[in-house]
Design a protein around this motif. Structure first.
Motif, mmCIF file in Angstrom:
data_model
loop_
_atom_site.group_PDB
_atom_site.id
_atom_site.type_symbol
_atom_site.label_atom_id
_atom_site.label_comp_id
_atom_site.label_asym_id
_atom_site.label_seq_id
_atom_site.Cartn_x
_atom_site.Cartn_y
_atom_site.Cartn_z
ATOM 1 N N ARG A 268 0.816 -1.216 0.000
ATOM 2 C CA ARG A 268 0.000 0.000 0.000
ATOM 3 C C ARG A 268 0.853 1.272 0.000
ATOM 4 N N VAL A 269 2.180 1.121 0.049
ATOM 5 C CA VAL A 269 3.061 2.296 0.065
ATOM 6 C C VAL A 269 3.378 2.692 -1.374
ATOM 7 N N PRO A 270 2.927 3.860 -1.826
ATOM 8 C CA PRO A 270 3.187 4.261 -3.212
ATOM 9 C C PRO A 270 4.684 4.358 -3.499
ATOM 10 N N GLY A 271 5.097 3.792 -4.618
ATOM 11 C CA GLY A 271 6.479 3.910 -5.041
ATOM 12 C C GLY A 271 7.437 2.905 -4.444
ATOM 13 N N MET A 272 6.958 2.048 -3.551
ATOM 14 C CA MET A 272 7.863 1.061 -2.968
ATOM 15 C C MET A 272 8.079 -0.082 -3.960
ATOM 16 N N SER A 273 9.334 -0.384 -4.247
ATOM 17 C CA SER A 273 9.655 -1.436 -5.201
ATOM 18 C C SER A 273 9.484 -2.809 -4.577
ATOM 19 N N GLU A 274 9.487 -3.818 -5.440
ATOM 20 C CA GLU A 274 9.379 -5.192 -4.950
ATOM 21 C C GLU A 274 10.600 -5.568 -4.122
ATOM 22 N N VAL A 275 11.765 -5.041 -4.495
ATOM 23 C CA VAL A 275 12.989 -5.329 -3.737
ATOM 24 C C VAL A 275 12.872 -4.808 -2.311
ATOM 25 N N VAL A 276 12.452 -3.548 -2.156
ATOM 26 C CA VAL A 276 12.335 -2.963 -0.823
ATOM 27 C C VAL A 276 11.257 -3.674 -0.017
ATOM 28 N N SER A 277 10.127 -3.971 -0.661
ATOM 29 C CA SER A 277 9.036 -4.670 0.015
ATOM 30 C C SER A 277 9.483 -6.041 0.509
ATOM 31 N N THR A 278 10.174 -6.785 -0.352
ATOM 32 C CA THR A 278 10.652 -8.119 0.026
ATOM 33 C C THR A 278 11.683 -8.035 1.134
#
Length: 308
Positions: free
Chosen positions: A281-291
Protein backbone atom coordinates in the motif's frame (compact mmCIF):
# COMPACT_ATOMS: atom_id res chain seq x y z
CA UNK A 1 -8.24 -5.12 -3.84
CA UNK A 2 -6.19 -2.57 -1.92
CA UNK A 3 -5.72 1.19 -1.91
CA UNK A 4 -2.42 3.00 -1.66
CA UNK A 5 -1.81 5.05 1.44
CA UNK A 6 -2.51 8.69 0.54
CA UNK A 7 0.26 11.24 0.21
CA UNK A 8 -0.86 14.46 1.88
CA UNK A 9 0.22 17.79 0.41
CA UNK A 10 1.15 19.91 3.43
CA UNK A 11 2.82 22.71 1.49
CA UNK A 12 0.24 25.27 2.56
CA UNK A 13 -0.04 24.16 6.19
CA UNK A 14 0.97 26.95 8.55
CA UNK A 15 4.45 26.66 10.06
CA UNK A 16 4.27 26.69 13.86
CA UNK A 17 7.95 26.27 14.66
CA UNK A 18 11.12 24.43 13.71
CA UNK A 19 11.87 21.34 15.79
CA UNK A 20 15.25 21.73 17.47
CA UNK A 21 15.65 18.15 18.74
CA UNK A 22 17.51 15.82 16.43
CA UNK A 23 20.01 16.23 13.63
CA UNK A 24 17.54 16.40 10.74
CA UNK A 25 15.48 19.45 9.82
CA UNK A 26 11.85 19.10 10.90
CA UNK A 27 8.85 21.44 11.05
CA UNK A 28 5.76 21.57 13.24
CA UNK A 29 2.74 22.38 11.07
CA UNK A 30 -0.86 23.28 11.87
CA UNK A 31 -3.46 21.16 10.08
CA UNK A 32 -6.03 23.48 8.46
CA UNK A 33 -9.47 23.37 10.11
CA UNK A 34 -8.16 21.36 13.04
CA UNK A 35 -6.38 21.79 16.37
CA UNK A 36 -3.97 19.03 15.35
CA UNK A 37 -0.32 19.77 14.73
CA UNK A 38 2.01 17.47 12.85
CA UNK A 39 5.77 17.16 12.54
CA UNK A 40 6.93 17.15 8.92
CA UNK A 41 10.22 15.44 8.17
CA UNK A 42 11.57 15.37 4.63
CA UNK A 43 13.52 12.38 3.36
CA UNK A 44 17.29 12.77 3.42
CA UNK A 45 18.68 12.97 -0.10
CA UNK A 46 22.27 11.95 -0.83
CA UNK A 47 24.54 12.03 -3.84
CA UNK A 48 26.31 8.70 -4.32
CA UNK A 49 28.75 8.14 -7.18
CA UNK A 50 27.28 11.01 -9.15
CA UNK A 51 23.65 9.99 -8.70
CA UNK A 52 20.98 11.23 -6.34
CA UNK A 53 19.57 8.79 -3.80
CA UNK A 54 16.70 9.35 -1.37
CA UNK A 55 16.98 7.58 1.95
CA UNK A 56 13.16 7.13 2.06
CA UNK A 57 12.65 7.50 5.78
CA UNK A 58 8.97 7.93 4.88
CA UNK A 59 8.87 4.23 3.98
CA UNK A 60 10.39 3.14 7.30
CA UNK A 61 8.24 5.54 9.34
CA UNK A 62 4.98 4.54 7.66
CA UNK A 63 5.61 0.79 7.67
CA UNK A 64 6.82 0.89 11.29
CA UNK A 65 3.78 2.91 12.32
CA UNK A 66 1.41 0.45 10.68
CA UNK A 67 3.24 -2.53 12.20
CA UNK A 68 2.96 -0.84 15.60
CA UNK A 69 -0.80 -0.72 15.12
CA UNK A 70 -0.81 -4.44 14.31
CA UNK A 71 1.17 -5.15 17.49
CA UNK A 72 -0.85 -2.66 19.58
CA UNK A 73 2.31 -0.70 20.37
CA UNK A 74 1.37 2.88 21.36
CA UNK A 75 2.85 4.91 18.54
CA UNK A 76 2.63 8.28 16.81
CA UNK A 77 0.26 8.31 13.85
CA UNK A 78 2.26 8.56 10.63
CA UNK A 79 1.07 9.77 7.23
CA UNK A 80 3.00 10.06 3.99
CA UNK A 81 3.38 13.70 2.96
CA UNK A 82 4.87 16.14 0.49
CA UNK A 83 5.86 19.74 1.19
CA UNK A 84 7.15 22.13 -1.43
CA UNK A 85 8.24 19.29 -3.69
CA UNK A 86 9.98 17.32 -0.92
CA UNK A 87 8.76 13.83 -0.07
CA UNK A 88 8.57 12.80 3.57
CA UNK A 89 6.05 12.08 6.28
CA UNK A 90 4.11 13.80 9.03
CA UNK A 91 3.82 12.55 12.60
CA UNK A 92 0.84 13.58 14.73
CA UNK A 93 1.75 15.35 17.96
CA UNK A 94 1.71 12.82 20.80
CA UNK A 95 1.10 15.48 23.44
CA UNK A 96 -2.52 16.23 24.42
CA UNK A 97 -3.46 19.91 24.26
CA UNK A 98 -1.91 21.78 27.17
CA UNK A 99 0.38 18.93 28.18
CA UNK A 100 4.19 19.09 28.05
CA UNK A 101 6.48 16.55 26.42
CA UNK A 102 9.84 15.89 28.05
CA UNK A 103 12.37 13.70 26.25
CA UNK A 104 14.21 10.96 28.08
CA UNK A 105 17.39 13.01 28.28
CA UNK A 106 15.62 15.44 30.64
CA UNK A 107 14.48 12.62 32.93
CA UNK A 108 17.89 10.97 32.94
CA UNK A 109 19.59 14.26 33.75
CA UNK A 110 17.26 14.69 36.73
CA UNK A 111 17.85 11.13 37.89
CA UNK A 112 21.62 10.84 37.62
CA UNK A 113 24.42 13.10 38.76
CA UNK A 114 26.69 14.16 35.88
CA UNK A 115 24.54 12.43 33.25
CA UNK A 116 26.08 12.89 29.80
CA UNK A 117 23.47 13.16 27.00
CA UNK A 118 23.80 10.74 24.16
CA UNK A 119 24.35 13.51 21.63
CA UNK A 120 27.56 14.66 23.36
CA UNK A 121 30.68 13.87 21.38
CA UNK A 122 32.78 11.19 22.97
CA UNK A 123 29.91 9.49 24.82
CA UNK A 124 30.44 6.28 22.93
CA UNK A 125 29.28 3.93 25.68
CA UNK A 126 26.05 5.88 26.44
CA UNK A 127 26.89 5.78 30.15
CA UNK A 128 23.79 5.96 32.34
CA UNK A 129 21.30 5.29 29.55
CA UNK A 130 20.54 1.77 30.72
CA UNK A 131 17.25 -0.09 30.95
CA UNK A 132 17.66 -0.23 34.72
CA UNK A 133 17.95 3.56 34.95
CA UNK A 134 15.12 4.11 32.50
CA UNK A 135 12.88 1.94 34.69
CA UNK A 136 13.81 4.13 37.68
CA UNK A 137 13.11 7.31 35.71
CA UNK A 138 9.67 6.02 34.65
CA UNK A 139 8.66 4.79 38.12
CA UNK A 140 6.03 7.49 38.67
CA UNK A 141 4.56 7.42 35.17
CA UNK A 142 1.67 5.53 33.66
CA UNK A 143 1.19 4.03 30.19
CA UNK A 144 0.42 6.28 27.22
CA UNK A 145 -3.14 7.63 27.10
CA UNK A 146 -5.58 5.21 25.45
CA UNK A 147 -2.90 2.53 25.08
CA UNK A 148 -4.29 -0.91 24.21
CA UNK A 149 -2.70 -2.55 27.25
CA UNK A 150 -4.15 -3.89 30.52
CA UNK A 151 -5.01 -1.03 32.86
CA UNK A 152 -2.48 -2.19 35.44
CA UNK A 153 0.50 -1.77 33.08
CA UNK A 154 2.94 0.92 34.13
CA UNK A 155 5.21 3.03 31.92
CA UNK A 156 8.14 0.61 31.93
CA UNK A 157 5.86 -2.32 31.09
CA UNK A 158 5.06 -0.44 27.88
CA UNK A 159 8.66 0.66 27.33
CA UNK A 160 9.65 -3.01 27.36
CA UNK A 161 7.24 -3.34 24.44
CA UNK A 162 9.06 -0.54 22.62
CA UNK A 163 12.40 -2.30 23.04
CA UNK A 164 10.83 -5.52 21.76
CA UNK A 165 9.35 -3.62 18.81
CA UNK A 166 12.78 -2.14 18.04
CA UNK A 167 14.14 -5.67 17.72
CA UNK A 168 11.38 -6.55 15.24
CA UNK A 169 11.89 -3.51 12.99
CA UNK A 170 15.70 -3.37 13.35
CA UNK A 171 15.55 0.06 14.99
CA UNK A 172 18.95 0.89 16.49
CA UNK A 173 18.06 4.51 17.25
CA UNK A 174 16.31 4.42 20.66
CA UNK A 175 18.54 7.15 22.12
CA UNK A 176 17.63 9.42 25.02
CA UNK A 177 15.78 11.89 22.79
CA UNK A 178 13.81 9.15 21.01
CA UNK A 179 11.55 8.34 23.96
CA UNK A 180 9.68 10.74 26.18
CA UNK A 181 7.05 11.32 28.83
CA UNK A 182 4.10 13.69 28.78
CA UNK A 183 3.00 15.75 31.77
CA UNK A 184 -0.41 17.36 32.39
CA UNK A 185 -0.59 21.11 33.02
CA UNK A 186 -2.19 21.01 36.45
CA UNK A 187 -0.40 18.09 38.03
CA UNK A 188 -3.74 16.63 39.10
CA UNK A 189 -3.29 13.71 36.71
CA UNK A 190 -0.21 11.49 36.67
CA UNK A 191 2.26 11.86 33.85
CA UNK A 192 2.54 9.16 31.22
CA UNK A 193 5.01 7.57 28.85
CA UNK A 194 4.62 9.05 25.36
CA UNK A 195 3.87 6.76 22.45
CA UNK A 196 6.80 5.44 20.46
CA UNK A 197 8.11 7.79 17.77
CA UNK A 198 10.90 8.38 15.24
CA UNK A 199 11.46 5.06 13.49
CA UNK A 200 13.20 6.71 10.55
CA UNK A 201 16.33 4.58 10.84
CA UNK A 202 14.43 1.28 11.04
CA UNK A 203 13.94 -1.41 8.40
CA UNK A 204 17.22 -0.72 6.63
CA UNK A 205 16.30 2.79 5.52
CA UNK A 206 20.00 3.73 5.30
CA UNK A 207 20.69 1.07 2.65
CA UNK A 208 20.59 1.75 -1.07
CA UNK A 209 18.23 -0.55 -2.96
CA UNK A 210 21.08 -2.40 -4.66
CA UNK A 211 22.45 -3.32 -1.25
CA UNK A 212 19.03 -4.61 -0.18
CA UNK A 213 18.81 -6.71 -3.32
CA UNK A 214 22.21 -8.20 -2.60
CA UNK A 215 21.10 -9.27 0.87
CA UNK A 216 18.00 -11.12 -0.33
CA UNK A 217 18.23 -14.89 -0.47
CA UNK A 218 20.76 -17.29 1.01
CA UNK A 219 21.85 -16.08 4.46
CA UNK A 220 22.16 -12.39 3.66
CA UNK A 221 19.19 -11.21 5.70
CA UNK A 222 20.05 -13.48 8.64
CA UNK A 223 23.58 -12.12 8.80
CA UNK A 224 22.40 -8.52 8.43
CA UNK A 225 19.79 -8.63 11.23
CA UNK A 226 22.25 -10.29 13.61
CA UNK A 227 24.49 -7.23 13.30
CA UNK A 228 21.71 -5.00 14.65
CA UNK A 229 22.97 -3.65 17.97
CA UNK A 230 21.34 -1.61 20.72
CA UNK A 231 24.28 0.82 20.69
CA UNK A 232 22.18 3.72 21.97
CA UNK A 233 21.96 2.06 25.40
CA UNK A 234 24.75 1.85 27.97
CA UNK A 235 27.25 -0.87 27.16
CA UNK A 236 30.70 -2.09 28.09
CA UNK A 237 33.12 -1.36 25.22
CA UNK A 238 35.20 -4.36 26.18
CA UNK A 239 32.24 -6.68 25.67
CA UNK A 240 30.69 -4.81 22.77
CA UNK A 241 27.13 -3.69 22.21
CA UNK A 242 24.26 -6.07 22.94
CA UNK A 243 22.13 -7.01 19.96
CA UNK A 244 18.62 -5.62 19.67
CA UNK A 245 17.26 -9.06 20.57
CA UNK A 246 19.48 -9.20 23.66
CA UNK A 247 18.18 -5.78 24.70
CA UNK A 248 14.62 -7.01 24.23
CA UNK A 249 15.36 -10.11 26.29
CA UNK A 250 16.74 -7.96 29.11
CA UNK A 251 13.77 -5.59 29.01
CA UNK A 252 11.30 -8.48 29.11
CA UNK A 253 13.20 -10.07 32.01
CA UNK A 254 12.65 -6.87 34.01
CA UNK A 255 8.82 -7.07 33.87
CA UNK A 256 6.52 -9.72 35.24
CA UNK A 257 5.63 -12.81 33.24
CA UNK A 258 2.20 -11.50 32.23
CA UNK A 259 3.74 -8.41 30.65
CA UNK A 260 6.38 -10.52 28.93
CA UNK A 261 3.72 -12.88 27.58
CA UNK A 262 1.63 -9.92 26.42
CA UNK A 263 4.39 -8.57 24.19
CA UNK A 264 5.55 -11.95 22.93
CA UNK A 265 1.96 -12.76 21.99
CA UNK A 266 1.90 -9.55 19.94
CA UNK A 267 5.13 -10.61 18.23
CA UNK A 268 3.73 -14.09 17.61
CA UNK A 269 0.68 -12.63 15.84
CA UNK A 270 2.74 -10.92 13.12
CA UNK A 271 2.60 -12.74 9.79
CA UNK A 272 4.31 -12.22 6.45
CA UNK A 273 0.84 -11.48 5.07
CA UNK A 274 0.51 -8.62 7.56
CA UNK A 275 3.79 -7.10 6.42
CA UNK A 276 2.95 -7.56 2.75
CA UNK A 277 -0.47 -5.99 3.26
CA UNK A 278 1.28 -2.87 4.55
CA UNK A 279 4.16 -2.61 2.08
CA UNK A 280 2.05 -3.04 -1.06
CA UNK A 281 0.00 0.00 0.00
CA UNK A 282 3.06 2.30 0.06
CA UNK A 283 3.19 4.26 -3.21
CA UNK A 284 6.48 3.91 -5.04
CA UNK A 285 7.86 1.06 -2.97
CA UNK A 286 9.66 -1.44 -5.20
CA UNK A 287 9.38 -5.19 -4.95
CA UNK A 288 12.99 -5.33 -3.74
CA UNK A 289 12.33 -2.96 -0.82
CA UNK A 290 9.04 -4.67 0.01
CA UNK A 291 10.65 -8.12 0.03
CA UNK A 292 13.59 -6.87 2.07
CA UNK A 293 11.30 -5.37 4.74
CA UNK A 294 9.17 -8.51 4.91
CA UNK A 295 12.21 -10.78 5.31
CA UNK A 296 13.77 -8.52 7.96
CA UNK A 297 10.59 -8.42 10.04
CA UNK A 298 9.98 -12.16 9.81
CA UNK A 299 13.63 -13.01 10.56
CA UNK A 300 13.53 -10.77 13.63
CA UNK A 301 10.18 -12.25 14.68
CA UNK A 302 11.82 -15.69 14.80
CA UNK A 303 14.85 -14.34 16.64
CA UNK A 304 12.76 -12.60 19.29
CA UNK A 305 10.51 -15.62 19.88
CA UNK A 306 13.53 -17.92 20.07
CA UNK A 307 15.69 -15.56 22.15
CA UNK A 308 13.24 -13.97 24.58
Amino acid sequence: MFEFFPIHDVTDWKLIRVETIGADEKYWLAQPGSENCWLFKANNVHKVDGRTWSQREDFSEKVSGELALKMEIPCARIELAERGGENGCVSLNLCPLGWELQPGVVLMDGLLVDYVPGYERGNRTRAGHSLENIRRALADYGPPPNAAVPDWFDAFDVFAGYVTFDAIIANRDRHDENWAVIRPPSGELPGALAGSFDHARALGSTLVEERMAGLLGADGIAAWVERGTAWRFEHDPARGCPTLVEAARLALSMVNSEVRDHWLDRVRQITSADVGEITRRVPGMSEVVSTFIEQVVMANRRRVLDGC
